[in-house]
Each structure stands twice: as C-alpha cells, then as structure tokens.
Design a protein around this motif. Structure first.
Motif, PDB file in Angstrom:
ATOM      1  N   PRO A 155       0.827  -1.193   0.000  1.00 37.50           N
ATOM      2  CA  PRO A 155       0.000   0.000   0.000  1.00 37.50           C
ATOM      3  C   PRO A 155       0.868   1.253   0.000  1.00 37.50           C
ATOM      4  O   PRO A 155       1.873   1.311   0.690  1.00 37.50           O
ATOM      5  N   GLU A 177       0.562   7.208   2.956  1.00 41.12           N
ATOM      6  CA  GLU A 177      -0.272   8.403   2.874  1.00 41.12           C
ATOM      7  C   GLU A 177       0.619   9.610   2.646  1.00 41.12           C
ATOM      8  O   GLU A 177       1.693   9.720   3.228  1.00 41.12           O
ATOM      9  N   GLN A 229      -0.407  15.794   4.808  1.00 39.12           N
ATOM     10  CA  GLN A 229      -1.598  16.614   4.650  1.00 39.12           C
ATOM     11  C   GLN A 229      -1.220  17.976   4.112  1.00 39.12           C
ATOM     12  O   GLN A 229      -0.224  18.566   4.506  1.00 39.12           O
ATOM     13  N   SER A 267     -12.262   9.811  -4.582  1.00 37.40           N
ATOM     14  CA  SER A 267     -12.326   8.914  -3.435  1.00 37.40           C
ATOM     15  C   SER A 267     -10.952   8.344  -3.143  1.00 37.40           C
ATOM     16  O   SER A 267     -10.202   7.990  -4.046  1.00 37.40           O
ATOM     17  N   LYS A 268     -10.630   8.278  -1.852  1.00 43.70           N
ATOM     18  CA  LYS A 268      -9.391   7.659  -1.403  1.00 43.70           C
ATOM     19  C   LYS A 268      -9.647   6.206  -1.068  1.00 43.70           C
ATOM     20  O   LYS A 268     -10.781   5.799  -0.834  1.00 43.70           O
ATOM     21  N   SER A 269      -8.607   5.416  -1.042  1.00 43.75           N
ATOM     22  CA  SER A 269      -8.756   3.995  -0.721  1.00 43.75           C
ATOM     23  C   SER A 269      -9.220   3.796   0.717  1.00 43.75           C
ATOM     24  O   SER A 269      -9.801   2.773   1.042  1.00 43.75           O
ATOM     25  N   SER A 270      -8.972   4.781   1.591  1.00 43.66           N
ATOM     26  CA  SER A 270      -9.385   4.660   2.982  1.00 43.66           C
ATOM     27  C   SER A 270     -10.848   5.033   3.177  1.00 43.66           C
ATOM     28  O   SER A 270     -11.348   4.996   4.282  1.00 43.66           O
ATOM     29  N   GLY A 271     -11.542   5.415   2.096  1.00 41.21           N
ATOM     30  CA  GLY A 271     -12.959   5.713   2.174  1.00 41.21           C
ATOM     31  C   GLY A 271     -13.287   7.192   2.165  1.00 41.21           C
ATOM     32  O   GLY A 271     -14.416   7.566   1.928  1.00 41.21           O
ATOM     33  N   GLY A 272     -12.327   8.058   2.430  1.00 42.83           N
ATOM     34  CA  GLY A 272     -12.581   9.493   2.433  1.00 42.83           C
ATOM     35  C   GLY A 272     -12.485  10.076   1.035  1.00 42.83           C
ATOM     36  O   GLY A 272     -12.366   9.361   0.043  1.00 42.83           O
ATOM     37  N   GLN A 273     -12.570  11.401   0.967  1.00 44.41           N
ATOM     38  CA  GLN A 273     -12.425  12.098  -0.303  1.00 44.41           C
ATOM     39  C   GLN A 273     -11.374  13.171  -0.166  1.00 44.41           C
ATOM     40  O   GLN A 273     -11.145  13.693   0.930  1.00 44.41           O
ATOM     41  N   GLU A 274     -10.746  13.507  -1.274  1.00 45.76           N
ATOM     42  CA  GLU A 274      -9.758  14.581  -1.299  1.00 45.76           C
ATOM     43  C   GLU A 274      -9.845  15.287  -2.641  1.00 45.76           C
ATOM     44  O   GLU A 274     -10.306  14.718  -3.621  1.00 45.76           O
TER      45      GLU A 274
END
Length: 181
Positions: A41, A44, A47, A121-128
C-alpha cells in the motif's frame, strides 16, 4: 466407450450454450490476477494546508547542512536559502452556473459562477481534492557558511554539491568562512 462420447457431446453443447458467459468470467478472472503496479500500500501523503501549500519535498536548509557536513574538510556548516517562489498546489475545479431563470434573457457573468473542487475517493474511504499540478519551490540563491571555506578545493566541492541539489547556477551560490568561536 460410448459413455465418453455422450459426455463429450454434452460438454460441447454446454460450452456452446454458455460460451459468452464463460468468456466474460475468464476475462474477469484475468483482470483480477493482473498486478496493479503496487507491491505494498502506498504511504499516505502529508496533509496539505487549506491554502494549497505542500510541505517542501525539495532539499531544505537542514538537509543541505547535513549533506555538506559529510564533505571532507567542510567542518561546521550553516546554510541559508533564498526562495524565488514557494510551493503551490493547483486543484481541479468544476464551474457551476448559479443563475436562476426569472424570465429575462441574461448572459452568465463571472459573479454567477461557482467554483467547486473536484473530489476523488481515497482507498481509505474518504475524499480529497483532485490535484492537477504541484509547483515546487524555486530558489534564487544560497549562502553557505562553513569552517573549511578558506580551502579552494573544499569551496569548489561545496558549490558543486549545492548547485546539484538545488539546480542553481554556481554564480548564485556564495561560500564564506565561518567565524571561530
């Protein structure tokens, strides 16, 4: 032997009947087995601030000081960098007209447009927000103060190293002798 012949005919009939379904299933299995290009993976990313600034991934002063201290004869070293431009992130925006129809004919003005970031969509479920381009800092010059600056060979190696790291011309790099305490 006739049993094998009957089984072969039945198998052939089933294959002809479901050949398209079998092809689709086979292609799906092949796509699942193909490598994705990532063996682990991806870490990340750091930020980003709300102003769209990326943490600098270019060599900063501390990294340069650490690298230059490894050069024979340099001794103690202090680096100061002058920036021409800082880092910036450019995001994809979607333009939406926010005018409402009131019966009159109007051309959309820029004040009637909304700019909203395109989200992925990010793989962790969030959005960016979708990043179009990252602009990294551009340096104007570098001042290097070190113990070994009085030696022409050391000075040349320091200038070459800083030039390589920052992409600066040698005329934009100044190497001076550090005062003794």
């Amino acid at each position: 032997m006739p049993a094998w012949g009957d089984m072969l005919k039945k198998t052939k009939t089933l294959l002809n009947k479901y050949k398209f379904l079998l092809i689709i299933v086979a292609v799906g299995i092949i796509f699942l087995l193909l490598p994705t290009g990532q063996s682990a993976p991806a870490p990340e990313t750091p930020q980003q601030s709300a102003a769209g600034q990326l943490p600098s991934t270019e060599p900063d002063e501390a990294k340069i000081e650490s690298a230059l201290a490894q050069i024979a004869g340099v001794g103690r070293v202090k680096a100061t960098l002058s920036l021409k431009t800082g880092s910036e992130v450019i995001y994809a925006n979607e333009v939406r007209n926010s005018n409402r129809y009131d019966g009159s004919v109007q051309s959309p003005s820029s004040s009637d447009q909304e700019y909203q970031p395109v989200l992925v969509s990010k793989s962790s479920g969030g959005q960016e927000p979708l990043v179009i381009k990252c602009l990294y800092p551009e340096y104007k010059g570098a001042l290097i103060i070190c113990d070994g600056a009085d030696d022409a060979g050391v000075k040349l190696r320091v200038v070459d190293a800083v030039s390589s790291l920052l992409g600066l011309g040698t005329d934009k790099i100044v190497v001076l002798k550090m005062k003794s305490d």
